[in-house]
Design a protein around this motif. Structure first.
Motif, PDB file in Angstrom:
ATOM      1  N   TRP A  86     -13.830   5.581   2.170  1.00 37.00           N
ATOM      2  CA  TRP A  86     -12.425   5.480   1.784  1.00 37.00           C
ATOM      3  C   TRP A  86     -12.095   4.036   1.410  1.00 37.00           C
ATOM      4  CZ3 TRP A  86      -9.340   9.910   1.905  1.00 37.00           C
ATOM      5  CH2 TRP A  86      -9.893  11.019   2.572  1.00 37.00           C
ATOM      6  N   LYS A  87     -11.144   3.882   0.510  1.00 38.57           N
ATOM      7  CA  LYS A  87     -10.696   2.564   0.070  1.00 38.57           C
ATOM      8  C   LYS A  87      -9.231   2.381   0.439  1.00 38.57           C
ATOM      9  CE  LYS A  87     -10.203  -0.225  -4.163  1.00 38.57           C
ATOM     10  NZ  LYS A  87     -10.406  -0.222  -5.642  1.00 38.57           N
ATOM     11  N   LEU A  88      -8.908   1.271   1.086  1.00 36.58           N
ATOM     12  CA  LEU A  88      -7.527   1.000   1.486  1.00 36.58           C
ATOM     13  C   LEU A  88      -6.695   0.650   0.257  1.00 36.58           C
ATOM     14  CD1 LEU A  88      -5.653   0.532   4.052  1.00 36.58           C
ATOM     15  CD2 LEU A  88      -6.078  -1.898   3.656  1.00 36.58           C
ATOM     16  N   ILE A  89      -5.565   1.350   0.086  1.00 33.08           N
ATOM     17  CA  ILE A  89      -4.669   1.026  -1.023  1.00 33.08           C
ATOM     18  C   ILE A  89      -3.310   0.528  -0.538  1.00 33.08           C
ATOM     19  CG2 ILE A  89      -5.801   2.559  -2.650  1.00 33.08           C
ATOM     20  CD1 ILE A  89      -3.605   4.619  -2.154  1.00 33.08           C
ATOM     21  N   TYR A  90      -3.029   0.693   0.762  1.00 33.14           N
ATOM     22  CA  TYR A  90      -1.795   0.128   1.319  1.00 33.14           C
ATOM     23  C   TYR A  90      -1.890   0.044   2.830  1.00 33.14           C
ATOM     24  CZ  TYR A  90       3.059  -0.568   2.683  1.00 33.14           C
ATOM     25  OH  TYR A  90       4.199  -1.071   3.240  1.00 33.14           O
ATOM     26  N   SER A  91      -1.329  -1.027   3.365  1.00 34.91           N
ATOM     27  CA  SER A  91      -1.219  -1.182   4.809  1.00 34.91           C
ATOM     28  C   SER A  91      -0.020  -2.055   5.120  1.00 34.91           C
ATOM     29  CB  SER A  91      -2.483  -1.825   5.387  1.00 34.91           C
ATOM     30  OG  SER A  91      -2.307  -2.124   6.771  1.00 34.91           O
ATOM     31  N   THR A  92       0.625  -1.781   6.236  1.00 36.81           N
ATOM     32  CA  THR A  92       1.730  -2.645   6.664  1.00 36.81           C
ATOM     33  C   THR A  92       1.213  -3.881   7.398  1.00 36.81           C
ATOM     34  OG1 THR A  92       1.957  -1.261   8.644  1.00 36.81           O
ATOM     35  CG2 THR A  92       3.430  -0.787   6.803  1.00 36.81           C
ATOM     36  N   ILE A  93      -0.095  -3.935   7.678  1.00 34.28           N
ATOM     37  CA  ILE A  93      -0.687  -5.167   8.209  1.00 34.28           C
ATOM     38  C   ILE A  93      -0.642  -6.212   7.109  1.00 34.28           C
ATOM     39  CG2 ILE A  93      -2.845  -6.258   8.917  1.00 34.28           C
ATOM     40  CD1 ILE A  93      -3.574  -3.774  10.402  1.00 34.28           C
ATOM     41  N   THR A 142      10.503   0.098   2.294  1.00 31.81           N
ATOM     42  CA  THR A 142      11.306   1.280   2.582  1.00 31.81           C
ATOM     43  C   THR A 142      10.964   2.414   1.618  1.00 31.81           C
ATOM     44  OG1 THR A 142      13.132  -0.061   3.440  1.00 31.81           O
ATOM     45  CG2 THR A 142      13.654   2.193   2.740  1.00 31.81           C
ATOM     46  N   GLU A 143      10.822   2.078   0.339  1.00 31.12           N
ATOM     47  CA  GLU A 143      10.468   3.078  -0.668  1.00 31.12           C
ATOM     48  C   GLU A 143       9.121   3.717  -0.351  1.00 31.12           C
ATOM     49  OE1 GLU A 143       9.532   3.329  -5.496  1.00 31.12           O
ATOM     50  OE2 GLU A 143       9.889   1.394  -4.520  1.00 31.12           O
ATOM     51  N   ILE A 144       8.134   2.882  -0.018  1.00 30.81           N
ATOM     52  CA  ILE A 144       6.789   3.390   0.273  1.00 30.81           C
ATOM     53  C   ILE A 144       6.794   4.254   1.524  1.00 30.81           C
ATOM     54  CG2 ILE A 144       4.452   2.709   0.956  1.00 30.81           C
ATOM     55  CD1 ILE A 144       4.835   0.225  -0.847  1.00 30.81           C
ATOM     56  N   GLU A 145       7.490   3.803   2.560  1.00 30.11           N
ATOM     57  CA  GLU A 145       7.502   4.573   3.809  1.00 30.11           C
ATOM     58  C   GLU A 145       8.174   5.920   3.624  1.00 30.11           C
ATOM     59  OE1 GLU A 145       8.262   4.190   8.586  1.00 30.11           O
ATOM     60  OE2 GLU A 145       8.593   2.451   7.294  1.00 30.11           O
ATOM     61  N   ILE A 182       2.186  10.780  -7.146  1.00 34.09           N
ATOM     62  CA  ILE A 182       2.402  10.001  -8.362  1.00 34.09           C
ATOM     63  C   ILE A 182       3.372   8.861  -8.081  1.00 34.09           C
ATOM     64  CG2 ILE A 182       3.441  10.047 -10.664  1.00 34.09           C
ATOM     65  CD1 ILE A 182       2.410  12.908 -10.952  1.00 34.09           C
ATOM     66  N   GLU A 183       4.483   9.177  -7.414  1.00 38.89           N
ATOM     67  CA  GLU A 183       5.484   8.158  -7.122  1.00 38.89           C
ATOM     68  C   GLU A 183       4.950   7.110  -6.153  1.00 38.89           C
ATOM     69  OE1 GLU A 183       9.499   9.269  -6.447  1.00 38.89           O
ATOM     70  OE2 GLU A 183       9.288  11.202  -7.448  1.00 38.89           O
ATOM     71  N   LEU A 184       4.126   7.544  -5.214  1.00 39.96           N
ATOM     72  CA  LEU A 184       3.550   6.603  -4.262  1.00 39.96           C
ATOM     73  C   LEU A 184       2.641   5.610  -4.984  1.00 39.96           C
ATOM     74  CD1 LEU A 184       3.044   5.587  -1.403  1.00 39.96           C
ATOM     75  CD2 LEU A 184       1.263   7.330  -1.157  1.00 39.96           C
ATOM     76  N   TYR A 185       1.784   6.108  -5.860  1.00 38.89           N
ATOM     77  CA  TYR A 185       0.908   5.214  -6.618  1.00 38.89           C
ATOM     78  C   TYR A 185       1.724   4.259  -7.485  1.00 38.89           C
ATOM     79  CZ  TYR A 185      -3.670   7.164  -5.442  1.00 38.89           C
ATOM     80  OH  TYR A 185      -4.816   7.516  -4.775  1.00 38.89           O
ATOM     81  N   ASP A 186       2.800   4.748  -8.074  1.00 36.46           N
ATOM     82  CA  ASP A 186       3.666   3.877  -8.862  1.00 36.46           C
ATOM     83  C   ASP A 186       4.276   2.771  -7.994  1.00 36.46           C
ATOM     84  OD1 ASP A 186       3.214   5.182 -11.241  1.00 36.46           O
ATOM     85  OD2 ASP A 186       5.017   6.425 -11.125  1.00 36.46           O
ATOM     86  N   ALA A 187       4.706   3.148  -6.796  1.00 43.14           N
ATOM     87  CA  ALA A 187       5.344   2.183  -5.894  1.00 43.14           C
ATOM     88  C   ALA A 187       4.366   1.117  -5.411  1.00 43.14           C
ATOM     89  CB  ALA A 187       5.948   2.915  -4.696  1.00 43.14           C
ATOM     90  N   ALA A 226       5.479  -7.618   1.172  1.00 43.63           N
ATOM     91  CA  ALA A 226       6.239  -6.894   0.148  1.00 43.63           C
ATOM     92  C   ALA A 226       7.708  -6.962   0.547  1.00 43.63           C
ATOM     93  CB  ALA A 226       5.778  -5.442   0.045  1.00 43.63           C
ATOM     94  N   SER A 227       8.576  -6.759  -0.418  1.00 47.91           N
ATOM     95  CA  SER A 227      10.010  -6.812  -0.127  1.00 47.91           C
ATOM     96  C   SER A 227      10.395  -5.656   0.791  1.00 47.91           C
ATOM     97  CB  SER A 227      10.809  -6.723  -1.428  1.00 47.91           C
ATOM     98  OG  SER A 227      10.687  -5.449  -2.014  1.00 47.91           O
ATOM     99  N   SER A 228      11.506  -5.834   1.489  1.00 54.04           N
ATOM    100  CA  SER A 228      11.963  -4.786   2.410  1.00 54.04           C
ATOM    101  C   SER A 228      12.294  -3.505   1.656  1.00 54.04           C
ATOM    102  CB  SER A 228      13.185  -5.269   3.205  1.00 54.04           C
ATOM    103  OG  SER A 228      14.242  -5.646   2.329  1.00 54.04           O
ATOM    104  N   ASP A 229      12.853  -3.645   0.439  1.00 50.25           N
ATOM    105  CA  ASP A 229      13.163  -2.459  -0.361  1.00 50.25           C
ATOM    106  C   ASP A 229      11.891  -1.712  -0.740  1.00 50.25           C
ATOM    107  OD1 ASP A 229      15.840  -3.006  -0.228  1.00 50.25           O
ATOM    108  OD2 ASP A 229      15.981  -3.893  -2.234  1.00 50.25           O
ATOM    109  N   LYS A 230      10.863  -2.465  -1.098  1.00 54.49           N
ATOM    110  CA  LYS A 230       9.592  -1.839  -1.475  1.00 54.49           C
ATOM    111  C   LYS A 230       8.960  -1.135  -0.278  1.00 54.49           C
ATOM    112  CE  LYS A 230       7.755  -1.894  -4.835  1.00 54.49           C
ATOM    113  NZ  LYS A 230       7.677  -0.887  -5.933  1.00 54.49           N
TER     114      LYS A 230
END
Length: 276
Positions: free
Chosen positions: A140-147, A111-114, A89-94, A105-109
């Motif tokens: 599968w559908k990509l919802i986040y990547s650090t690329i 860090t939160e996601i990781e 839940i928190e991951l989807y919110d982030a 994305a910001s460095s804080d964001k």
């Protein structure tokens, strides 16, 4: 006279953590109040204890334990280790509002996601995923990547004004040992022409959690869109080229996390048509 032993009731994972639903919307409906179902256990209301997405995991842990002490309830430590549904839940919110991280994305964001990713990885229900490839197979559908596509790369590819990046999908065919990445595009200057880049790769099992990936072929359709990307095709392919290895660090019925040899993180959710 015999001494009567009084044992405090203990709330276990089965009491606090409902089965993981098929969608994040269903998860959200369950987060406001989680209570013990044992008739001998007092009910523990989480509505005032935890605000998902606002408090850190550690803060929730402290708050929950304090509330439990006030209500004379013992909370099993395993609850905090195994309740992956709350972390999801928190991951989807982030992930809200950052467009999968493709354009930064910001460095804080980050860090939160990781941190949330690490918490999920520590609770991976499939620690040897290559021995259970049926859980990895499908769409599968990509919802986040650090690329990320930033600066001159984004400009050269026309992704600032001319081209819109759509959804990114991955299809895993375990019978053929093949993975196909599909990147959707819309060209606004060509009457909203829609097209896609398809990159096919072959994977081979390298360990109980890792696969080696080998580029096979790629194509852009339709031809008009290929003409748009022709000049910078190598740049485009280089961003999404899956060559290397991938460690599957978390996989359940609906979510998959991987880390590649370049240090990138990938979070994917199972496509709606493939969800159980």
């Amino acid at each position: 006279m015999a001494t009567k032993l009084v044992v405090k009731p203990q709330i276990t994972v089965s009491h606090l953590s409902p089965p993981l639903p098929n969608s994040i919307e269903m998860l959200r409906t369950q987060k406001s109040t989680v209570s013990a179902t044992n008739n001998n256990s007092p009910r523990l209301n989480f509505k005032k204890i935890s605000r998902f997405g606002d408090w850190s995991f550690a803060q929730r842990t402290i708050s929950l334990n304090k509330a439990a002490e006030q209500q004379n309830v013992e909370v099993s430590e395993s609850y905090f280790r195994t309740d992956a549904s709350q972390i999801k839940i928190e991951l989807y919110d982030a992930l809200q509002g950052i467009n999968r991280g493709i354009f930064g994305a910001s460095s804080d964001k980050k860090t939160e996601i990781e941190e949330l990713v690490k918490q999920l990885e520590s609770q991976n229900p499939t620690p040897e995923p290559t021995l259970s490839l049926d859980k990895v197979a499908g769409n599968w559908k990509l919802i986040y990547s650090t690329i990320s596509i930033l600066g001159s790369k984004r400009t050269k590819l026309g992704l600032r004004d001319f081209i819109t990046l759509g959804d990114l999908y991955q299809n895993i065919d375990i019978s053929e040992g093949k993975a196909v990445n599909v990147i959707k595009f819309n060209a606004r200057g060509l009457s909203l022409l829609s097209g896609e880049l398809r990159i096919e790769a072959i994977f081979k099992i390298a360990s109980k959690s890792r696969v080696d990936i080998f580029y096979n072929n790629s194509a852009i359709t339709p031809d008009q869109l290929m003409n748009v990307f022709q000049k910078n095709y190598d740049l485009l392919l280089g961003i999404f080229n899956p060559e290397g290895w991938l460690e599957i660090t978390y996989v359940d019925e609906n979510l998959r996390i991987g880390r590649d040899d370049k240090g990138n993180i990938f979070v994917l959710e199972r496509s709606e048509e493939d969800k159980p």
